[in-house]
Design a protein around this motif. Structure first.
Motif, PDB file in Angstrom:
ATOM      1  N   GLY A 246      42.145  11.356  27.964  1.00 25.47           N
ATOM      2  CA  GLY A 246      41.898  10.066  27.324  1.00 25.47           C
ATOM      3  C   GLY A 246      40.417   9.739  27.252  1.00 25.47           C
ATOM      4  N   MET A 247      39.674  10.110  28.262  1.00 27.16           N
ATOM      5  CA  MET A 247      38.231   9.864  28.260  1.00 27.16           C
ATOM      6  C   MET A 247      37.535  10.662  27.163  1.00 27.16           C
ATOM      7  N   VAL A 248      37.965  11.899  26.954  1.00 27.82           N
ATOM      8  CA  VAL A 248      37.400  12.700  25.863  1.00 27.82           C
ATOM      9  C   VAL A 248      37.734  12.066  24.513  1.00 27.82           C
ATOM     10  N   HIS A 249      38.980  11.681  24.339  1.00 28.44           N
ATOM     11  CA  HIS A 249      39.423  11.028  23.097  1.00 28.44           C
ATOM     12  C   HIS A 249      38.610   9.770  22.817  1.00 28.44           C
ATOM     13  N   THR A 250      38.516   8.898  23.803  1.00 30.35           N
ATOM     14  CA  THR A 250      37.775   7.654  23.629  1.00 30.35           C
ATOM     15  C   THR A 250      36.292   7.921  23.417  1.00 30.35           C
ATOM     16  N   GLY A 251      35.725   8.812  24.217  1.00 35.84           N
ATOM     17  CA  GLY A 251      34.295   9.098  24.120  1.00 35.84           C
ATOM     18  C   GLY A 251      33.891   9.643  22.771  1.00 35.84           C
ATOM     19  N   LEU A 252      34.666  10.591  22.239  1.00 37.15           N
ATOM     20  CA  LEU A 252      34.331  11.176  20.944  1.00 37.15           C
ATOM     21  C   LEU A 252      34.390  10.146  19.825  1.00 37.15           C
ATOM     22  N   LEU A 253      35.431   9.340  19.816  1.00 35.77           N
ATOM     23  CA  LEU A 253      35.599   8.360  18.747  1.00 35.77           C
ATOM     24  C   LEU A 253      34.559   7.246  18.820  1.00 35.77           C
ATOM     25  N   VAL A 254      34.300   6.755  20.022  1.00 32.81           N
ATOM     26  CA  VAL A 254      33.318   5.672  20.170  1.00 32.81           C
ATOM     27  C   VAL A 254      31.913   6.190  19.883  1.00 32.81           C
ATOM     28  N   ALA A 255      31.572   7.362  20.404  1.00 32.86           N
ATOM     29  CA  ALA A 255      30.237   7.918  20.155  1.00 32.86           C
ATOM     30  C   ALA A 255      30.030   8.218  18.673  1.00 32.86           C
ATOM     31  N   GLY A 256      31.053   8.760  18.018  1.00 32.65           N
ATOM     32  CA  GLY A 256      30.938   9.035  16.593  1.00 32.65           C
ATOM     33  C   GLY A 256      30.731   7.777  15.779  1.00 32.65           C
ATOM     34  N   THR A 257      31.472   6.716  16.114  1.00 31.37           N
ATOM     35  CA  THR A 257      31.326   5.451  15.404  1.00 31.37           C
ATOM     36  C   THR A 257      29.953   4.832  15.650  1.00 31.37           C
ATOM     37  N   ALA A 258      29.486   4.900  16.900  1.00 31.38           N
ATOM     38  CA  ALA A 258      28.168   4.360  17.232  1.00 31.38           C
ATOM     39  C   ALA A 258      27.079   5.097  16.467  1.00 31.38           C
ATOM     40  N   SER A 259      27.231   6.401  16.314  1.00 33.21           N
ATOM     41  CA  SER A 259      26.240   7.183  15.568  1.00 33.21           C
ATOM     42  C   SER A 259      26.177   6.755  14.109  1.00 33.21           C
ATOM     43  N   LEU A 260      27.342   6.539  13.506  1.00 31.27           N
ATOM     44  CA  LEU A 260      27.361   6.053  12.123  1.00 31.27           C
ATOM     45  C   LEU A 260      26.706   4.682  12.014  1.00 31.27           C
ATOM     46  N   GLY A 261      26.945   3.826  13.003  1.00 34.15           N
ATOM     47  CA  GLY A 261      26.314   2.509  12.996  1.00 34.15           C
ATOM     48  C   GLY A 261      24.800   2.593  13.101  1.00 34.15           C
TER      49      GLY A 261
ATOM     50  N   VAL B  17      45.950   2.617  22.125  1.00 35.60           N
ATOM     51  CA  VAL B  17      46.366   3.449  23.259  1.00 35.60           C
ATOM     52  C   VAL B  17      46.164   2.767  24.612  1.00 35.60           C
ATOM     53  N   GLY B  18      45.651   1.542  24.616  1.00 29.15           N
ATOM     54  CA  GLY B  18      45.334   0.889  25.875  1.00 29.15           C
ATOM     55  C   GLY B  18      46.487   0.163  26.532  1.00 29.15           C
ATOM     56  N   ASN B  19      47.682   0.212  25.939  1.00 27.76           N
ATOM     57  CA  ASN B  19      48.823  -0.495  26.538  1.00 27.76           C
ATOM     58  C   ASN B  19      49.318   0.265  27.770  1.00 27.76           C
ATOM     59  N   ARG B  20      50.216  -0.370  28.515  1.00 31.87           N
ATOM     60  CA  ARG B  20      50.660   0.192  29.796  1.00 31.87           C
ATOM     61  C   ARG B  20      51.967   0.961  29.701  1.00 31.87           C
ATOM     62  N   GLY B  21      52.379   1.309  28.495  1.00 30.02           N
ATOM     63  CA  GLY B  21      53.600   2.083  28.345  1.00 30.02           C
ATOM     64  C   GLY B  21      53.458   3.465  28.952  1.00 30.02           C
ATOM     65  N   PRO B  22      54.569   4.165  29.151  1.00 25.50           N
ATOM     66  CA  PRO B  22      54.534   5.470  29.823  1.00 25.50           C
ATOM     67  C   PRO B  22      53.605   6.477  29.152  1.00 25.50           C
ATOM     68  N   ARG B  23      53.581   6.518  27.831  1.00 26.18           N
ATOM     69  CA  ARG B  23      52.762   7.522  27.138  1.00 26.18           C
ATOM     70  C   ARG B  23      51.271   7.318  27.378  1.00 26.18           C
ATOM     71  N   TYR B  24      50.853   6.067  27.452  1.00 24.00           N
ATOM     72  CA  TYR B  24      49.417   5.776  27.481  1.00 24.00           C
ATOM     73  C   TYR B  24      48.906   5.261  28.821  1.00 24.00           C
ATOM     74  N   ARG B  25      49.751   5.269  29.837  1.00 23.90           N
ATOM     75  CA  ARG B  25      49.322   4.733  31.135  1.00 23.90           C
ATOM     76  C   ARG B  25      48.058   5.443  31.633  1.00 23.90           C
ATOM     77  N   ASP B  26      47.997   6.757  31.480  1.00 24.76           N
ATOM     78  CA  ASP B  26      46.812   7.519  31.880  1.00 24.76           C
ATOM     79  C   ASP B  26      45.899   7.824  30.703  1.00 24.76           C
TER      80      ASP B  26
ATOM     81  N   LEU C 291      44.203  16.049  20.977  1.00 28.19           N
ATOM     82  CA  LEU C 291      43.655  15.959  22.327  1.00 28.19           C
ATOM     83  C   LEU C 291      44.629  15.428  23.372  1.00 28.19           C
ATOM     84  N   TYR C 292      45.772  14.931  22.935  1.00 30.99           N
ATOM     85  CA  TYR C 292      46.635  14.232  23.895  1.00 30.99           C
ATOM     86  C   TYR C 292      47.101  15.126  25.029  1.00 30.99           C
ATOM     87  N   ARG C 293      46.873  14.633  26.227  1.00 28.19           N
ATOM     88  CA  ARG C 293      47.457  15.161  27.457  1.00 28.19           C
ATOM     89  C   ARG C 293      47.776  13.945  28.322  1.00 28.19           C
TER      90      ARG C 293
END
Length: 315
Positions: A50-65, A179-188, A42-44
């Motif tokens: 990033g919102m799609v990446h975060t949303g899918l992973l968090v929603a999937g984990t919440a569903s398992l919980g 991925v939440g650090n401020r380095g160039p790859r993950y700034r956005d 998904l990386y762009r």
């Protein structure tokens, strides 16, 4: 089910203190691998990706919980066992104490090179040019921040939302670390993970600061200084949450934290927190002791809160 959740939380806190992290097949490691795989797909260099990446992973984990929580509600014993197991897996108090104690031992012996290597287990800073005081300061700051992130916050969410709260919070916090650090790859790309982590930790970080003030005298610290330093200095920190407990720890231990902080990809000049002397190896040891006390108190309060919230739902 409130009794099962409360008992499970106490069992999980005890298991973390006595056993520590699972040595093989840690679910958080499995989540990390899934997050890496999703990132490759998904990386762009954009916030929407990033919102799609975060949303899918968090929603999937919440569903398992949610599934685990519902299946465990067949009886108080099964609920306690499932809650206890998940709490044990999610908490990081024992590993934090172990790393902090090892750091204190290296610094006390003057073994700076091993200490520089070990600090990487606590935080993501560039340790190349750090001396004894810099290593001690970074260690105390990391122990403080992780006490909030890896101990207090998951227990707060567990008290409010049970197993779904535990695993969802852990997913959010892990993504922020990845991925939440401020380095160039993950700034956005990591922007959404970082902001979601800020939201998830907003209340728990302030609870952690209050608990730091209350628990400080147990390790020979100052409750009054912790409270004053927290109220005065926390807002100056660039993080809306890390500064809360770091300021409280600085006041509790009566030391100074903050200053130049090198992350490799960027250097920050952090505001000074506290008014005391510079940190040393003994302060790292005291920070670990304070973290342990806060963790124990948090466990009791979380169990009490779970019983309270559960009772209100029944009524």
């Amino acid at each position: 089910m409130s009794a099962g959740r409360a008992v499970g939380l106490l069992l999980g806190v005890a298991a973390d203190a006595v056993i520590g992290d699972p040595r093989r097949g840690h679910p958080v490691a499995a989540f990390g691998k899934a997050a890496h795989t999703a990132e490759r797909l998904l990386y762009r260099d954009s916030r929407p990706a990033g919102m799609v990446h975060t949303g899918l992973l968090v929603a999937g984990t919440a569903s398992l919980g949610l599934v685990a929580e519902r299946l465990s509600r067949r009886g108080p014993v099964s609920h306690a066992i499932v809650t206890g197991t998940v709490t044990w897996v999610v908490l990081g108090g024992a590993s934090l104490a172990r790393e902090g104690t090892a750091m204190a031992g290296c610094l006390d012996a003057g073994e700076l090179e091993p200490a520089r290597r070990r600090l990487c287990n606590l935080c993501g800073r560039d340790t190349t040019n750090l001396g004894l005081q810099g290593l001690a300061r970074a260690s105390v700051e990391s122990v403080a921040e992780n006490t909030s992130d890896a101990v207090v916050a998951p227990l707060v969410w567990a008290a409010v939302a049970g197993v779904p709260g535990l695993v969802t919070y852990r997913a959010v916090n892990t993504l922020d670390a990845m991925v939440g650090n401020r380095g160039p790859r993950y700034r956005d790309f990591g922007w959404s993970a970082a902001r979601l982590d800020d939201v998830a930790n907003f209340v728990p970080s302030r609870i952690a600061a209050v608990l730091t003030s209350l628990c400080a005298p147990v390790v020979g610290g100052s409750a009054g200084s912790a409270w004053r330093t927290w109220r005065r200095d926390a807002a100056a920190h660039p993080s809306p949450n890390a500064g809360q407990i770091e300021a409280a720890f600085a006041g509790a231990l009566q030391i100074r934290l903050g200053g130049r902080t090198d992350y490799g990809h960027a250097v920050e000049q952090r505001p000074v927190l506290g008014e005391g002397r510079t940190a040393d190896a003994g302060d790292v040891t005291r920070s670990v002791e304070l973290s342990r006390v806060i963790g124990a108190v948090s466990g009791v309060l979380a169990a009490t809160g779970a019983a309270f919230f559960g009772g209100r739902r029944k009524r």
